[in-house]
Design an enzyme around this catalytic site. Structure first.
Site, mmCIF file in Angstrom:
data_model
loop_
_atom_site.group_PDB
_atom_site.id
_atom_site.type_symbol
_atom_site.label_atom_id
_atom_site.label_comp_id
_atom_site.label_asym_id
_atom_site.label_seq_id
_atom_site.Cartn_x
_atom_site.Cartn_y
_atom_site.Cartn_z
ATOM 1 N N LYS A 9 106.954 64.278 76.387
ATOM 2 C CA LYS A 9 106.409 62.915 76.348
ATOM 3 C C LYS A 9 106.482 62.227 77.723
ATOM 4 C CE LYS A 9 107.410 62.226 71.425
ATOM 5 N NZ LYS A 9 107.952 61.295 70.396
ATOM 6 N N TYR A 49 98.685 61.273 65.439
ATOM 7 C CA TYR A 49 99.801 60.765 64.635
ATOM 8 C C TYR A 49 99.327 60.049 63.369
ATOM 9 C CZ TYR A 49 103.596 61.678 68.036
ATOM 10 O OH TYR A 49 104.541 62.262 68.851
ATOM 11 N N PHE A 57 105.996 51.430 63.252
ATOM 12 C CA PHE A 57 106.090 51.825 64.663
ATOM 13 C C PHE A 57 104.818 52.506 65.187
ATOM 14 C CE2 PHE A 57 108.069 55.180 62.046
ATOM 15 C CZ PHE A 57 107.343 56.302 62.429
ATOM 16 N N ARG A 85 112.888 72.452 66.366
ATOM 17 C CA ARG A 85 113.456 71.178 65.906
ATOM 18 C C ARG A 85 114.982 71.162 66.093
ATOM 19 N NH1 ARG A 85 110.021 67.740 63.721
ATOM 20 N NH2 ARG A 85 111.496 66.717 62.332
ATOM 21 N N THR A 91 115.491 62.745 65.738
ATOM 22 C CA THR A 91 114.447 61.868 66.302
ATOM 23 C C THR A 91 115.054 60.778 67.184
ATOM 24 O OG1 THR A 91 113.176 62.242 64.292
ATOM 25 C CG2 THR A 91 112.462 60.415 65.687
ATOM 26 N N ARG A 102 116.966 65.984 73.034
ATOM 27 C CA ARG A 102 116.897 64.523 72.883
ATOM 28 C C ARG A 102 118.224 63.847 73.226
ATOM 29 N NH1 ARG A 102 113.203 64.731 67.452
ATOM 30 N NH2 ARG A 102 111.169 64.343 68.412
ATOM 31 N N ASN A 112 111.806 59.504 73.228
ATOM 32 C CA ASN A 112 112.730 60.576 72.851
ATOM 33 C C ASN A 112 112.337 61.925 73.456
ATOM 34 O OD1 ASN A 112 110.555 61.073 71.200
ATOM 35 N ND2 ASN A 112 111.705 61.123 69.286
ATOM 36 N N HIS A 115 108.175 66.038 71.388
ATOM 37 C CA HIS A 115 107.686 66.095 70.012
ATOM 38 C C HIS A 115 107.646 67.560 69.600
ATOM 39 C CE1 HIS A 115 105.127 65.631 66.481
ATOM 40 N NE2 HIS A 115 104.468 66.677 66.941
ATOM 41 N N GLU A 126 98.231 70.637 64.445
ATOM 42 C CA GLU A 126 98.516 70.091 65.782
ATOM 43 C C GLU A 126 98.079 71.054 66.879
ATOM 44 O OE1 GLU A 126 102.649 68.919 65.829
ATOM 45 O OE2 GLU A 126 102.296 67.275 64.434
#
Ligand code: CMP
Length: 133
Positions: A9, A49, A57, A85, A91, A102, A112, A115, A126
């Site tokens: 990100k 998203y 959010f 993950r 998250t 993270r 964070n 993704h 995705e």
């Protein structure tokens, strides 16, 4: 072998963490099958998203993800979705386990750093969103 979509990100790109995050992925035996650096338009992020469109959010998330360049990658490994993950961590960086990406690099629940797809179905969607060929 499974594939998952990973995004570095804007907050991490801005701090030049691309190399460090990629070396964590490689150390954890992920193969980076495809990658591209892109600056997304807000409407692209809104589509990406869409699953979160009713969340409070959503607007901030879409503004943020379109605020600067991101690195999009397709990762390959056995159980890639769950394994990615695991190394990303929770998250919210404040709740992430020590040693996770993270925890190490995340600034806030929005910033964070990474993704990762959360299911087989979403990984497929995705990956197709960014790499249509
Ligand atoms: P990500 O895994 O990219 O998926 C959606 C993103 O929304 C998430 O990471 C967070 O950065 C962001 N977000 C902001 N607020 C929340 C929240 N309350 N719960 C979940 N995700 C949130």
């Amino acid at each position: 072998m499974e594939q998952t979509l990973s995004i570095i990100k804007p907050d991490a790109m801005e701090r030049n963490l691309e190399g460090k995050i990629k070396s964590i992925l490689k150390k954890n035996n992920f193969e980076i099958v495809k990658e591209k650096k892109v600056k997304l338009e807000k409407k692209d992020v809104e589509e990406f998203y869409k699953v979160h469109e009713t969340k409070p959010f959503y607007n901030d998330l879409c503004n943020y993800l379109s605020s600067g360049p991101v690195l999009v990658m397709v990762l390959k490994k056995e159980n890639a979705i769950a394994e990615n993950r695991k190394i990303m961590g929770a998250t919210n960086p404040k709740e992430a386990d020590p040693g996770t990406i993270r925890k190490e690099f995340g600034i806030s629940i929005d910033k964070n750093s990474v993704h990762g797809s959360d299911s087989k179905e979403n990984a497929k969607k995705e990956i197709n969103f960014f790499f249509k060929d």
